[in-house]
Design an enzyme around this catalytic site. Structure first.
Site, PDB file in Angstrom:
ATOM      1  N   LYS A  69       0.576  -1.424   0.031  1.00 17.80           N
ATOM      2  CA  LYS A  69      -0.080  -0.200  -0.178  1.00 17.80           C
ATOM      3  C   LYS A  69       0.957   1.464   0.067  1.00 17.80           C
ATOM      4  O   LYS A  69       0.919   2.408  -0.389  1.00 17.80           O
ATOM      5  CB  LYS A  69      -0.833  -0.135   1.359  1.00 17.80           C
ATOM      6  CG  LYS A  69      -2.231  -0.983   1.620  1.00 17.80           C
ATOM      7  CD  LYS A  69      -2.992  -0.569   2.171  1.00 17.80           C
ATOM      8  CE  LYS A  69      -4.720  -1.971   2.418  1.00 17.80           C
ATOM      9  NZ  LYS A  69      -5.023  -1.360   3.237  1.00 17.80           N
ATOM     10  N   ASN A  89      -4.960   2.697  -1.651  1.00 12.70           N
ATOM     11  CA  ASN A  89      -5.130   1.017  -2.050  1.00 12.70           C
ATOM     12  C   ASN A  89      -5.831   0.534  -2.892  1.00 12.70           C
ATOM     13  O   ASN A  89      -6.573  -0.663  -3.547  1.00 12.70           O
ATOM     14  CB  ASN A  89      -6.181   0.623  -0.843  1.00 12.70           C
ATOM     15  CG  ASN A  89      -7.775   1.584  -0.594  1.00 12.70           C
ATOM     16  OD1 ASN A  89      -8.049   2.454  -1.509  1.00 12.70           O
ATOM     17  ND2 ASN A  89      -8.521   0.457   0.161  1.00 12.70           N
ATOM     18  N   ASP A 102      -9.834   3.224   1.710  1.00  7.53           N
ATOM     19  CA  ASP A 102     -10.084   3.040   3.589  1.00  7.53           C
ATOM     20  C   ASP A 102     -11.372   3.905   4.255  1.00  7.53           C
ATOM     21  O   ASP A 102     -11.763   3.010   5.046  1.00  7.53           O
ATOM     22  CB  ASP A 102      -8.920   3.110   4.416  1.00  7.53           C
ATOM     23  CG  ASP A 102      -8.441   1.360   3.383  1.00  7.53           C
ATOM     24  OD1 ASP A 102      -8.929   0.576   3.372  1.00  7.53           O
ATOM     25  OD2 ASP A 102      -7.476   0.857   3.978  1.00  7.53           O
ATOM     26  N   TYR A 221     -12.703  -8.352  11.609  1.00  9.40           N
ATOM     27  CA  TYR A 221     -14.045  -8.777  11.344  1.00  9.40           C
ATOM     28  C   TYR A 221     -14.063 -10.220  11.445  1.00  9.40           C
ATOM     29  O   TYR A 221     -15.025 -11.033  11.498  1.00  9.40           O
ATOM     30  CB  TYR A 221     -14.505  -8.635   9.807  1.00  9.40           C
ATOM     31  CG  TYR A 221     -13.750  -8.513   9.008  1.00  9.40           C
ATOM     32  CD1 TYR A 221     -12.782  -7.509   8.309  1.00  9.40           C
ATOM     33  CD2 TYR A 221     -13.203  -9.934   8.187  1.00  9.40           C
ATOM     34  CE1 TYR A 221     -11.667  -7.639   7.539  1.00  9.40           C
ATOM     35  CE2 TYR A 221     -12.714 -10.137   7.205  1.00  9.40           C
ATOM     36  CZ  TYR A 221     -11.707  -9.145   6.936  1.00  9.40           C
ATOM     37  OH  TYR A 221     -10.156  -9.365   5.982  1.00  9.40           O
TER      38      TYR A 221
END
Ligand code: ATR
Length: 280
Positions: A69, A89, A102, A221
């Site tokens: 990135k 990204n 993001d 997550y």
């Protein structure tokens, strides 16, 4: 045979969930005859040449993930957001522009969950790349932001970087102890603490009183309900897992490449299905 290609580069990239959610969206929209999203593994030492591959093969654009990135910024034209966050990204090869979705992915998901930001005190945990995107997005929404990080000097560096790249002032750095009395309405976990398989770990250390009735947004997550989220709910708060940020940062890239808004629910469902299988 798909003619319009998009994808993700990373190293390793085999476990990326992006192909699953993007291809599910193409299918739901009846675009899968024309469009395909795939994953390309490019080792860091050959990034300069590796980046030419998808471009030469006619890819419309790509997502960029760990560890490329920051390094990729040299090979594209970073837009204002990417420069502010210090990372790219998403690339559109038609313009060679690199952006970063993001921060907007996080903010879109907070808004979709009706979390108030303007004028609110928001505590950010962590001082890596995810945190920098988070702080940038939250400040832009008018939140008053403070950072807590295990390594305090890294948080201080992040603040001075954001001052240089985005003209952002007034972000405080504090200890977890201090933050517990700061009066925030929201905590965003941007660390990797609690990530599978370390599911019993939390960035909120035992012994520091957990604030009552606040909202926690956990960028982790996997698992869907982290130890940190459980602590929050046990103290009368509301907890939101980070899957929505993954979906929404992807959805912004999808729309950039295709000009079409993807079905968010379809992307969510596709991810939940594979994550449940992986957990099992
Ligand atoms: P990313 O780019 O995803 O943000 P990163 O730059 O590696 O990843 O940052 C990871 C963040 O998680 C950092 O804030 C890190 O804290 P340090 O700066 O002190 O290393 C934090 N982190 C990772 N493991 C941690 C742990 N066990 N306890 C506390 N913080 C941790």
């Amino acid at each position: 045979m798909a003619q319009k290609r998009v994808g993700v580069i990373g190293f390793p990239v085999e476990h990326s969930l992006s192909p699953i959610m993007h291809n599910a969206a193409f299918k739901a929209l009846g675009m899968d005859d024309e469009w395909l999203y795939d994953a390309m593994s490019i080792p860091p030492d050959i990034l300069r040449y590796g980046i030419r591959e998808p471009k030469n093969h006619g890819y419309i654009g790509i997502n960029v993930t760990i560890p490329h990135k920051q390094a990729i910024m040299e090979y594209v034209r970073p837009d204002e957001k990417a420069r502010a966050i210090g990372a790219v990204n998403t690339i559109d090869f038609r313009t060679n522009l690199g952006t970063n979705t993001d921060a907007d992915g996080l903010i879109d998901d907070l808004k979709a969950n009706n979390v108030a930001l303007e004028g609110e005190r928001v505590l950010v945990l962590g001082a890596g790349g995810a945190s920098r995107a988070g702080v940038y997005g939250l400040v832009r929404e008018g939140a008053e932001v403070a950072i807590v990080n295990r390594t305090k000097s890294r948080a201080e560096n992040l603040v001075s970087e954001l001052q240089k790249t985005a003209g952002i002032n007034d972000v405080a750095v504090m200890t977890l102890d201090e933050s517990s009395e700061w009066g925030m309405s929201l905590i965003v976990n941007c660390t990797s603490v609690g990530l599978h398989p370390n599911i019993t770990q939390s960035p909120w250390i035992n012994g520091v009183p957990f604030p009552d009735e606040i909202t926690v947004y956990d960028m982790v997550y996997r698992p869907a309900n982290t130890a940190f989220m459980q602590q929050c709910v046990a103290h009368g708060g509301r907890a939101i897992g980070g899957l929505g940020m993954l979906v929404r940062q992807g959805a912004i890239a999808f729309e950039l490449w295709t000009g079409v808004k993807p079905p968010i629910d379809v992307m969510f469902d596709a991810l939940r299905e594979v994550l449940e299988k992986r957990e099992g």
